[in-house]
Design a protein around this motif. Structure first.
Motif, PDB file in Angstrom:
ATOM      1  N   ASP A 100       0.844  -1.195   0.000  1.00 41.04           N
ATOM      2  CA  ASP A 100       0.000   0.000   0.000  1.00 41.04           C
ATOM      3  C   ASP A 100       0.882   1.249   0.000  1.00 41.04           C
ATOM      4  O   ASP A 100       1.889   1.309   0.720  1.00 41.04           O
ATOM      5  N   LYS A 104      -2.010   5.322   2.593  1.00 42.89           N
ATOM      6  CA  LYS A 104      -3.150   4.694   1.906  1.00 42.89           C
ATOM      7  C   LYS A 104      -3.346   3.257   2.380  1.00 42.89           C
ATOM      8  O   LYS A 104      -3.637   2.352   1.586  1.00 42.89           O
ATOM      9  N   LEU A 107      -5.401   0.036   0.601  1.00 45.24           N
ATOM     10  CA  LEU A 107      -5.693   0.264  -0.813  1.00 45.24           C
ATOM     11  C   LEU A 107      -5.638  -1.032  -1.624  1.00 45.24           C
ATOM     12  O   LEU A 107      -6.437  -1.228  -2.548  1.00 45.24           O
ATOM     13  N   PHE A 110      -8.879  -2.745  -0.985  1.00 39.50           N
ATOM     14  CA  PHE A 110      -9.942  -1.961  -1.619  1.00 39.50           C
ATOM     15  C   PHE A 110      -9.955  -2.217  -3.127  1.00 39.50           C
ATOM     16  O   PHE A 110     -11.022  -2.416  -3.734  1.00 39.50           O
ATOM     17  N   THR A 111      -8.780  -2.244  -3.742  1.00 38.29           N
ATOM     18  CA  THR A 111      -8.675  -2.484  -5.179  1.00 38.29           C
ATOM     19  C   THR A 111      -9.160  -3.884  -5.532  1.00 38.29           C
ATOM     20  O   THR A 111      -9.903  -4.073  -6.512  1.00 38.29           O
ATOM     21  N   ARG A 183     -16.313   2.683  -0.817  1.00 41.31           N
ATOM     22  CA  ARG A 183     -15.726   3.499   0.256  1.00 41.31           C
ATOM     23  C   ARG A 183     -16.727   3.708   1.385  1.00 41.31           C
ATOM     24  O   ARG A 183     -16.379   3.586   2.574  1.00 41.31           O
ATOM     25  N   THR A 225      -7.604   6.509   6.531  1.00 39.94           N
ATOM     26  CA  THR A 225      -7.019   6.273   5.213  1.00 39.94           C
ATOM     27  C   THR A 225      -8.074   6.000   4.151  1.00 39.94           C
ATOM     28  O   THR A 225      -8.009   6.553   3.048  1.00 39.94           O
ATOM     29  N   VAL A 226      -9.071   5.164   4.475  1.00 39.30           N
ATOM     30  CA  VAL A 226     -10.068   4.800   3.474  1.00 39.30           C
ATOM     31  C   VAL A 226     -10.885   6.018   3.046  1.00 39.30           C
ATOM     32  O   VAL A 226     -11.300   6.123   1.880  1.00 39.30           O
ATOM     33  N   PHE A 229      -9.577   7.545  -0.156  1.00 33.95           N
ATOM     34  CA  PHE A 229      -9.452   6.774  -1.391  1.00 33.95           C
ATOM     35  C   PHE A 229     -10.256   7.404  -2.520  1.00 33.95           C
ATOM     36  O   PHE A 229     -11.427   7.774  -2.339  1.00 33.95           O
ATOM     37  N   ASP A 233      -6.585   6.735  -7.114  1.00 34.85           N
ATOM     38  CA  ASP A 233      -5.735   5.890  -6.274  1.00 34.85           C
ATOM     39  C   ASP A 233      -5.808   4.434  -6.719  1.00 34.85           C
ATOM     40  O   ASP A 233      -4.791   3.741  -6.820  1.00 34.85           O
ATOM     41  N   VAL A 234      -7.024   3.967  -6.971  1.00 29.19           N
ATOM     42  CA  VAL A 234      -7.232   2.577  -7.361  1.00 29.19           C
ATOM     43  C   VAL A 234      -6.607   2.308  -8.725  1.00 29.19           C
ATOM     44  O   VAL A 234      -5.937   1.282  -8.932  1.00 29.19           O
TER      45      VAL A 234
END
Length: 497
Positions: A100, A104, A107, A110-111, A183, A225-226, A229, A233-234
């Motif tokens: 990450d 972040k 991430l 999340f991705t 998110r 952090t989230v 996003f 970023d992704v």
């Protein structure tokens, strides 16, 4: 109204079926062409690992491994395994939580969760319908070291489903609204997690025991952090951290390895991006920065305490794995372990207690997890430390070691019971450098452990130094009970949202 909805659903399913049939038909034509056009390449790249020699008593056998590499640099391992007409696939790459970007945290996770939310040719509903229509499954996830995408499909639909997997990895579109929705769901979950004391304690323990090391980051991120996003970023993470040259595709099931090689070439054609070489963290096990300290997470509404104890461990594939694992089974890794007998059976302090080694690619920890009513917080810590130190100082009795070896040796074959588990264990062997004989020799290596080996491992890992102690509970009542265990730091539970 209802009839229109039913008609709409039927129409959607018919469209999905049409897409799948079209993809499958096109794929079969391409594979036929590929087999004609690429036989020399396939023969050159497709290397069959020799079948295991006659095994010693207790060995397990994996299918022969056939290796190839696509034109984009994706490594492929195929293992033909019947008789069920099912195929399991795992695509794994070094793009886990430790990679990450700064600030972040979460991430990578999340991705991964957004990969299925749309590609250049299918939206999220189209992907789901195509997968569900043929009875397949497709999902992605991360751990500290790697990002993985898993696919299980009937053999007859392998071509079409591998094409779907290829699309979600090669060309996800990450629609803006999907990013916003994901998110918001994540932020809502963080708020819900505050009602789960075990989750908060685990998060506090991970941060405290690893400190500034990348393994100390929140795998799923945190509220701070989230909330930052964005779609950009992704997209950057996907382009910069995910790519064919750091990836491995394992395919296990009722399919010819040559077909797998040709299908992989087709499904992942044109995949670019990511590093040219696998990013690696250095393997270096250092003493804990916070050894001998106590972190008290204050949650005033609690009538119980969550307790975590931790010290240094080792990385995946370390030479101490087998003696340390045998030690832990007897100490706290089984239902008849010393910790369970003394803390639950004899004293009734808790319903559950366990010790474990958490091993990653570049390091690991040895830890204990349990809970008890507030008044018995100190007692459960003292009893746990006494049992752990007993093993550290005196090792195991021969009977304890034999029972631990038999228990684990009996469970291990489950790791190779399904195509999915075989695909995963093959990926783990290669990604973490465990050796291709890891499965075949596992039980023999375990049974070769001696009491002397266990005693040496125990002196290293059974809290040779004072452990880190993390307790979540009502601080006003718990703090006086912790005096004498080390310097105490009190923080609010909200710090871990």
């Amino acid at each position: 109204m209802a009839s229109r909805k039913i008609a709409k659903v039927k129409n959607t399913v018919r469209k999905a079926a049409k897409v799948v049939r079209k993809q499958a038909s096109a794929a079969r034509k391409k594979v036929a062409q590929a087999k004609k056009a690429v036989p020399a390449r396939a023969k050159k790249l497709l290397k069959a690992a020799p079948a295991p020699k006659s095994a010693a008593t207790g060995e397990l056998k994996l299918p022969a491994l056939h290796e190839s590499t696509t034109s984009t640099g994706l490594r492929v391992i195929a293992a033909e395994r019947g008789p069920l007409p099912l195929i399991s696939v795992r695509l794994v790459m070094r793009a886990g939580g430790v990679f990450d970007p700064p600030g972040k945290d979460g991430l990578a996770d999340f991705t991964a969760r957004l990969l299925r939310r749309g590609t250049k040719s299918m939206d999220a509903d189209g992907i789901s319908e195509a997968i569900e229509f043929v009875g397949a499954s497709l999902y992605a996830g991360v751990n500290e070291d790697v990002l993985s995408v898993y696919l299980t499909t009937p053999a007859e639909h392998f071509s079409a489903m591998l094409d779907v997997l290829g699309q979600v990895v090669r060309e996800p579109t990450f629609p803006e609204q999907e990013v916003v929705d994901a998110r918001e769901r994540a932020l809502a979950q963080f708020a819900n997690d505050l009602d789960d004391p075990s989750s908060i304690a685990d998060r506090a323990f991970t941060r405290a025991i690893w400190g500034d090391h990348p393994y100390g980051r929140d795998l799923g991120g945190n509220k701070r952090t989230v909330a930052t996003f964005t779609r950009d970023d992704v997209v950057r993470f996907h382009a910069g951290c995910m790519g064919p040259k750091i990836s491995l595709l394992t395919v296990v099931g009722a399919i010819d390895p040559a077909t797998v090689a040709a299908e992989a070439e087709r499904a992942f054609a044109g995949w670019t991006g990511g590093p040219d070489a696998e990013p690696m963290l250095p393997r270096k096990q250092e003493p804990l920065a916070k050894a001998g300290t106590v972190l008290l997470v204050d949650k005033p509404d609690q009538t119980q305490s969550q307790v975590r104890l931790g010290g240094p461990g080792f990385w995946l594939g370390h030479e101490d794995y087998f003696p340390a694992t045998a030690m832990n089974i007897a100490l706290g890794g089984g239902f008849t372990s010393r910790l369970m007998n003394e803390i639950r059976v004899n004293r009734g302090l808790t319903y559950g207690v366990s010790s474990y080694f958490d091993t990653m690619s570049a390091g690991g920890i040895f830890a204990l997890s349990t809970f008890t009513k507030t008044a018995s917080t100190r007692e459960i810590i003292d009893v746990a430390l006494k049992e752990i130190h007993g093993v550290r100082d005196s090792g195991l009795k021969p009977r304890e070691l034999k029972d631990a070896q038999s228990y684990l040796a009996g469970l291990y074959p489950l790791r190779t019971e399904t195509n999915e588990s075989v695909a995963s264990v093959i990926a783990d062997m290669r990604i973490h450098g465990l050796g291709d004989d890891w499965v075949e020799k596992f039980r023999d290596r375990l049974r070769a452990v001696t009491p002397k080996d266990v005693a040496a491992a125990a002196k290293k890992y059974a809290f040779a130094d004072r452990p880190l102690i993390v307790v979540l509970g009502k601080a006003s009542e718990v703090k006086p009970l912790l005096e004498g265990l080390g310097p105490i730091t009190v923080v609010p539970a909200s710090d871990y949202e």
